[in-house]
Design an enzyme around this catalytic site. Structure first.
Site, PDB file in Angstrom:
ATOM      1  N   GLU A  45       0.837  -1.195   0.000  1.00  7.13           N
ATOM      2  CA  GLU A  45       0.000   0.000   0.000  1.00  7.13           C
ATOM      3  C   GLU A  45       0.876   1.249   0.000  1.00  7.13           C
ATOM      4  O   GLU A  45       1.872   1.331   0.731  1.00  7.13           O
ATOM      5  CB  GLU A  45      -0.896  -0.037   1.240  1.00  7.13           C
ATOM      6  N   LYS A 114      -9.247   3.738  -2.465  1.00  2.00           N
ATOM      7  CA  LYS A 114      -9.611   2.863  -1.354  1.00  2.00           C
ATOM      8  C   LYS A 114     -11.027   3.175  -0.878  1.00  2.00           C
ATOM      9  O   LYS A 114     -11.407   4.339  -0.737  1.00  2.00           O
ATOM     10  CB  LYS A 114      -8.606   3.041  -0.213  1.00  2.00           C
ATOM     11  N   CYS A 175      -5.815  -3.384   1.819  1.00  2.00           N
ATOM     12  CA  CYS A 175      -5.597  -3.610   3.242  1.00  2.00           C
ATOM     13  C   CYS A 175      -6.876  -3.758   4.052  1.00  2.00           C
ATOM     14  O   CYS A 175      -7.455  -4.821   4.151  1.00  2.00           O
ATOM     15  CB  CYS A 175      -4.724  -2.492   3.813  1.00  2.00           C
ATOM     16  N   PRO A 358      21.732   1.619  29.019  1.00  2.00           N
ATOM     17  CA  PRO A 358      22.003   1.490  30.455  1.00  2.00           C
ATOM     18  C   PRO A 358      21.589   0.079  30.894  1.00  2.00           C
ATOM     19  O   PRO A 358      20.395  -0.240  30.901  1.00  2.00           O
ATOM     20  CB  PRO A 358      21.111   2.568  31.084  1.00  2.00           C
ATOM     21  N   SER A 360      21.088  -2.524  33.603  1.00  2.00           N
ATOM     22  CA  SER A 360      20.933  -2.507  35.058  1.00  2.00           C
ATOM     23  C   SER A 360      21.163  -3.854  35.716  1.00  2.00           C
ATOM     24  O   SER A 360      21.305  -3.927  36.934  1.00  2.00           O
ATOM     25  CB  SER A 360      19.518  -2.032  35.404  1.00  2.00           C
ATOM     26  N   SER A 365      16.148  -4.555  31.077  1.00  2.00           N
ATOM     27  CA  SER A 365      17.298  -4.116  30.290  1.00  2.00           C
ATOM     28  C   SER A 365      17.996  -5.312  29.644  1.00  2.00           C
ATOM     29  O   SER A 365      18.551  -5.201  28.545  1.00  2.00           O
ATOM     30  CB  SER A 365      18.278  -3.320  31.146  1.00  2.00           C
TER      31      SER A 365
END
Length: 703
Positions: A45, A114, A175, A358, A360, A365
């Site tokens: 699409e 559409k 769709c 980061p 942890s 994480s």
């Protein structure tokens, strides 16, 4: 003598407004389709502009450039001798439409707008486009000069019609129309259409693919016919990952299926079927024939081409593609693949040189880190299979010239260039989490730092004390709740500040160019509950797990441990989730579930009822009476529901700053994108909570 048709459908990794790249990928798909002797090709699409242009669909330039790309395709002789179904936005009589443009041998045959627009969840098509409401009606559309200059074509039919070739007829769906209760394919099949193409921009969501395939198979099982489904693939610049999986179904059975998760920019799926099989299938249904006989007719647009190849002579070995078993991924596999592909696309298209996380030592994480490892593994696998684009992207991001001999030999080697992690510890951090983070970084090959940030925290607290004369304390040291919370939040927020500094400068310290994107790692359940600090280390550039529940993340890590031999993940699965932001005292150890006042299992249930089943407080209480009734008294359920809605309300404002996250769950809390709810509530919910209490009291009185 049999009449065989080979169709081609595509999954293309299009990118919003990348007209050069989108054109090249479309041309490649047409070239591959012709090499495989397909006589018709359909694609995703809005493939010319990219589906995710959003408010760029208001701009005249978007339409102008789309026509310029279309003109290039029409003028390219390599694109002739095949029926093309292409997607682009078109403005007709001052109205914007989401359209398919059908072309043959350099001329446009039909522009089909559409009919049913997607306008829920992640989709806002009614914001930019109007639906075509004139069923079975066509009008003249006068073509722009860039098209007229090709061979003088001035106008073309615009509207709801079908294509009539010498040997069959072709209808078009877009769709959402497949998902509508009365899909256009029903009427088209009844009017004799034997082939339906569907161009889609359908995003990945956990456990969603089966619905798509069920609808597609049902369409051809009930009516008979062939259905070719195309979809976009990849990240085109937003939170969504379009998961490809191009499909071809005939008479209720899938005969071709593309990959759902792939780093390939172009994937063409072809299959061959016999027109006579479709006609025999339809003729055997008397009720279908009776309905078809009285079905209103569509306008037909003639196409001077025969789609079928008669299977005699040199084509005598051309045979129909047999039905095949559909390939479904488990939810854990989807988490392993979808976010990883999304991260790869985002990284290569952002011109950044890697990711910073980061780390942890906790499960969340860890999950983000494993997704990055999966990304590196997929990239190395693609390179080993000969994907030159992935290799060129990897060389560029790793700081090598395109013509260098650098080829990453493992996911760990690639990660050593692209992935940077850091444990940001304080005196409240345990040695166990610090070691887990270090061990995980080593296992996946990340460049890892292990730092202490107590001096930074102390400096900020000292500034506050200097100017106020007050020194805040933790609760375990005699401080108040507000002091305790402030001391936790400053740690979390300083981690965010340090994360961005390290992300910007770490490549420089390693004599590399560029900067890193910061990854977050808050899960969907914590966001719904608001169990996160605003602008803490969960605030990042991207969050690969922000749309995934804690329960699914646990299952994902279990799957990855077993599938890819990562025994280190056991340490994370067995650890008690904890923020580690307060000092331990005696038998007290900070626990996420204790602080939230609810378990992650309960949070997932609350989220599903709140978002998927659209439950307010009272209806949620009523549903949970049936689900939790054997385990909890009505008054206990009432307390749990009221607690959830209280914290949901007071923390809703945090969603306004939520890090852009990979969309994976139907109860995503993503503010003003997927979740259009206010962020200022009456947190007492006085009427609702009173109703719950009254219902609970009545039920317990009866018992």
């Amino acid at each position: 003598m049999r009449h065989m048709i080979t169709v081609a459908t595509c999954a293309l990794n299009q990118w919003a407004l990348d007209f050069d790249g989108n054109l090249e990928r479309i041309l490649t798909s047409i070239r591959v389709a012709k090499e495989r002797r397909a006589s018709i090709r359909t694609g995703p699409e809005l493939e010319i502009t990219g589906y995710g242009c959003q408010d760029h669909f208001y701009e005249g330039d978007t339409y102008r450039h789309a026509w310029e790309v279309m003109a290039h395709i029409l003028a390219t002789k390599e694109c002739h001798d095949i029926l093309l179904d292409l997607g682009m936005p078109v403005m007709h009589k001052g109205v914007h439409y989401n359209c398919r443009v059908v072309a043959l041998n350099g001329r446009i045959l039909l522009i089909r707008p559409k009919i049913h627009l997607a306008n829920d969840g992640n989709y806002r098509e009614l914001r930019w486009f109007a639906p075509w409401s004139k069923r079975r009606t066509i009008e003249d559309y006068y073509l722009p000069m860039v098209i007229r200059n090709i061979d003088g074509q001035e106008k073309v039919p615009f509207g709801d019609a079908i294509i009539a070739t010498y040997d069959t007829s072709v209808g078009i769906e877009l769709c959402e129309e497949l998902f509508a209760p009365h899909s256009p394919h029903i009427d088209m099949f009844l009017d004799g259409v034997e082939i339906i193409t569907n161009s889609s921009g359908s995003h990945h969501e956990l456990r969603k693919l089966n619905r798509r395939i069920d609808l597609l198979n049902e369409a051809t099982l009930r009516n008979g016919g062939a259905y070719a489904y195309a979809n976009q693939q990849g990240c085109d610049g937003d939170r969504l990952y379009y998961d490809g999986c191009a499909l071809i179904s005939v008479n209720g059975a899938v005969i071709a299926q593309g990959s759902q998760f792939s780093l390939n920019d172009v994937e063409v799926v072809t299959a061959t079927f016999d027109l006579d099989d479709i006609r025999s299938f339809r003729g055997a249904s008397n009720s279908a024939c009776m309905q078809a006989a009285s079905s209103p007719a569509y306008p037909r647009i003639d196409a001077a081409i025969s789609l079928s190849q008669v299977s005699i002579g040199s084509n005598r070995y051309l045979a129909p593609s047999p039905p095949r078993e559909v390939r479904y991924h488990s939810a854990s596999e989807e988490i392993s693949l979808g976010p990883a592909c999304w991260l790869w696309d985002y990284l290569r298209r952002s011109n950044m040189t890697g990711y910073f996380l980061p780390l942890s030592g906790g499960l969340d994480s860890c999950s983000s880190a494993i997704v990055v490892h999966s990304m590196c593994r997929l990239a190395v696998d693609a390179i080993e299979r000969g994907n030159q684009q992935v290799l060129l992207d990897a060389r560029r991001m790793c700081g090598h010239a395109p013509d260098s001999d650098f080829v990453p030999g493992s996911a760990q080697e690639l990660a050593s260039h692209l992935f940077h992690t850091c444990f940001m510890g304080t005196t409240n951090s345990s040695t166990e989490t610090r070691q887990r983070a270090k061990d995980l970084a080593g296992a996946i090959g990340a460049y890892h730092l292990n730092i202490d940030m107590d001096t930074v925290v102390q400096a900020v607290v000292a500034v506050f004390t200097h100017f106020t004369g007050k020194a805040p304390k933790y609760e375990v040291h005699g401080g108040s709740t507000v002091e305790n919370l402030a001391l936790q939040n400053i740690q979390a927020r300083l981690r965010m500040v340090l994360a961005y500094m390290f992300a910007q400068l770490l490549p420089w310290t390693r004599s590399k160019k560029g900067s890193l994107l910061v990854l977050g790692s808050s899960n969907v359940d914590e966001c719904l509950r608001g169990y996160m600090t605003k602008y803490d280390c969960s605030s990042a550039d991207l969050n690969p797990i922000g749309g995934i529940s804690k329960l699914d993340l646990r299952k994902f890590l279990q799957f990855y441990r077993d599938e890819h031999c990562f025994p280190i993940l056991d340490q994370f699965l067995q650890a008690t989730p904890s923020a580690e932001l307060v000092p331990s005292s005696g038998s007290y150890v900070q626990s996420d579930e204790d602080e939230m006042g609810m378990t992650y299992d309960e949070l997932s249930t609350f989220g599903t009822l709140r978002k998927v089943f659209k439950c307010g407080p009272v209806s949620m209480f009523n549903k949970l009476l049936h689900e939790w009734g054997p385990s909890f008294a009505p008054s206990e359920i009432a307390i749990k529901v009221k607690r959830f809605f209280f914290y949901y309300a007071i923390n809703r404002h945090k969603m306004t700053t939520l890090t852009p996250a990979y969309h994976a769950e139907s109860y995503s809390p993503d503010d003003n994108r997927f979740d259009l709810r206010p962020f200022l509530y009456n947190v007492r919910w006085s009427w609702q909570f009173r109703s719950i209490d009254e219902l609970a009291a009545k039920l317990e009185k009866v018992d």
